[in-house]
Scaffold this active site. Sequence first.
Site, PDB file in Angstrom:
ATOM      1  N   GLU A 116      -2.671 -38.582  47.473  1.00 53.02           N
ATOM      2  CA  GLU A 116      -3.946 -39.097  46.982  1.00 53.02           C
ATOM      3  C   GLU A 116      -5.154 -38.355  47.570  1.00 53.02           C
ATOM      4  O   GLU A 116      -6.248 -38.917  47.631  1.00 53.02           O
ATOM      5  CB  GLU A 116      -4.053 -40.593  47.281  1.00 53.02           C
ATOM      6  CG  GLU A 116      -3.026 -41.423  46.527  1.00 53.02           C
ATOM      7  CD  GLU A 116      -3.373 -42.900  46.564  1.00 53.02           C
ATOM      8  OE1 GLU A 116      -3.834 -43.417  45.531  1.00 53.02           O
ATOM      9  OE2 GLU A 116      -3.200 -43.532  47.619  1.00 53.02           O
ATOM     10  N   HIS A 135      -9.593 -44.076  52.707  1.00 61.46           N
ATOM     11  CA  HIS A 135      -8.853 -44.793  51.656  1.00 61.46           C
ATOM     12  C   HIS A 135      -7.830 -45.681  52.352  1.00 61.46           C
ATOM     13  O   HIS A 135      -7.085 -45.225  53.218  1.00 61.46           O
ATOM     14  CB  HIS A 135      -8.144 -43.819  50.722  1.00 61.46           C
ATOM     15  CG  HIS A 135      -7.152 -44.507  49.824  1.00 61.46           C
ATOM     16  ND1 HIS A 135      -7.496 -45.546  48.988  1.00 61.46           N
ATOM     17  CD2 HIS A 135      -5.810 -44.327  49.652  1.00 61.46           C
ATOM     18  CE1 HIS A 135      -6.426 -45.975  48.333  1.00 61.46           C
ATOM     19  NE2 HIS A 135      -5.390 -45.254  48.723  1.00 61.46           N
ATOM     20  N   HIS A 137      -5.363 -49.651  52.129  1.00 60.80           N
ATOM     21  CA  HIS A 137      -4.705 -50.682  51.315  1.00 60.80           C
ATOM     22  C   HIS A 137      -4.806 -52.037  52.015  1.00 60.80           C
ATOM     23  O   HIS A 137      -3.851 -52.816  51.995  1.00 60.80           O
ATOM     24  CB  HIS A 137      -3.226 -50.339  51.106  1.00 60.80           C
ATOM     25  CG  HIS A 137      -2.974 -48.955  50.579  1.00 60.80           C
ATOM     26  ND1 HIS A 137      -1.863 -48.227  50.923  1.00 60.80           N
ATOM     27  CD2 HIS A 137      -3.687 -48.168  49.733  1.00 60.80           C
ATOM     28  CE1 HIS A 137      -1.897 -47.050  50.310  1.00 60.80           C
ATOM     29  NE2 HIS A 137      -2.996 -46.982  49.596  1.00 60.80           N
ATOM     30  N   HIS A 205      -4.328 -52.108  44.498  1.00 63.28           N
ATOM     31  CA  HIS A 205      -4.046 -50.939  45.318  1.00 63.28           C
ATOM     32  C   HIS A 205      -4.779 -50.979  46.669  1.00 63.28           C
ATOM     33  O   HIS A 205      -4.140 -50.976  47.707  1.00 63.28           O
ATOM     34  CB  HIS A 205      -4.455 -49.694  44.508  1.00 63.28           C
ATOM     35  CG  HIS A 205      -4.181 -48.384  45.161  1.00 63.28           C
ATOM     36  ND1 HIS A 205      -4.214 -47.189  44.473  1.00 63.28           N
ATOM     37  CD2 HIS A 205      -3.909 -48.046  46.440  1.00 63.28           C
ATOM     38  CE1 HIS A 205      -3.941 -46.193  45.307  1.00 63.28           C
ATOM     39  NE2 HIS A 205      -3.759 -46.689  46.501  1.00 63.28           N
TER      40      HIS A 205
HETATM   41 ZN   LIG Z   1      -3.459 -45.497  48.147  1.00 62.61          ZN
END
Ligand SMILES: [Zn+2]
Length: 274
Positions: A116, A135, A137, A205
């Site tokens: 990603e 980023h 989760h 996500h």
């Molecule tokens: Zn992710």
Amino acid sequence: MKQALGRVDRRGFVGAVAALAVAAYCAPARVAWAATASAGPADPILIEDLVAANRILAQEQVVDGYGHVSVRHDKDPNRFLIARSLAPELVTADDIVELDLDGNLVGASGKKLYLERFIHSEIYKARPDVKSVVHHHSPAVIPFGITGVPLRPVYHMAAFVGLGVPLFEIRDVAGDSDLLVKSPELGRALAKVLGDKPAALMRGHGAVVVGGSIMESVGRSIYLQMNARLQAQAIAMGREVTYLSPGEVGKMDWQAGGYDRAWDLWKRKSMGRH
Ligand SMILES: [Zn+2]
């Protein structure tokens, strides 16, 4: 005999070509190869802070074995630094790699990269003001992404939430998918939804959080998670919730530049553990 050997050689050659073709087909998802010149060594303090950021985010349970943080290169705005594909808590300076804004590896070779990474590359492309991207989760933010209940600022430490936290619906661009932002096109779509905001939720996500420094993106990530927890608790109490007003959000200048005092503490704690 000669003909038989020729056949064997041809079969061997064809097999080797087939193997190379398969490797080339699979490689972009797993391993990237350097194609362009490096911007040169980054400021060692920047590398140290990036390593600390990985460990702080793990320590604060914003990330677990997954999630990543990056910083724009101090010598070239068209490059950024991020760990090779590795659990954030295990990252050391040797694991930091340089990528260009198309998500290609620079100045090294054969390293497995985060699938990603295009979250980072496309946001750096779209947002010259952004110097660091996280980023994650975090489970705390997931309920907001899947219900459409907007995140709103519940306390001063997360006032930036009042600037807006839009929701990225990957189905709008990819239909049914594995939800991973694993192409430049998906990264661009996410960057577009993020717009000029400090963070965006990713339905089913997680979230992406940006800042003008590593300190800011990490601080915002920690307090985004905390705000989500507190907001859910307040909503569960069943009474009207008083959020920060837009006027209050506009007066939080002390947060500009990002959580300096807390950063020193987080960094010392996280680096002291290893
Ligand atoms: Zn992710």
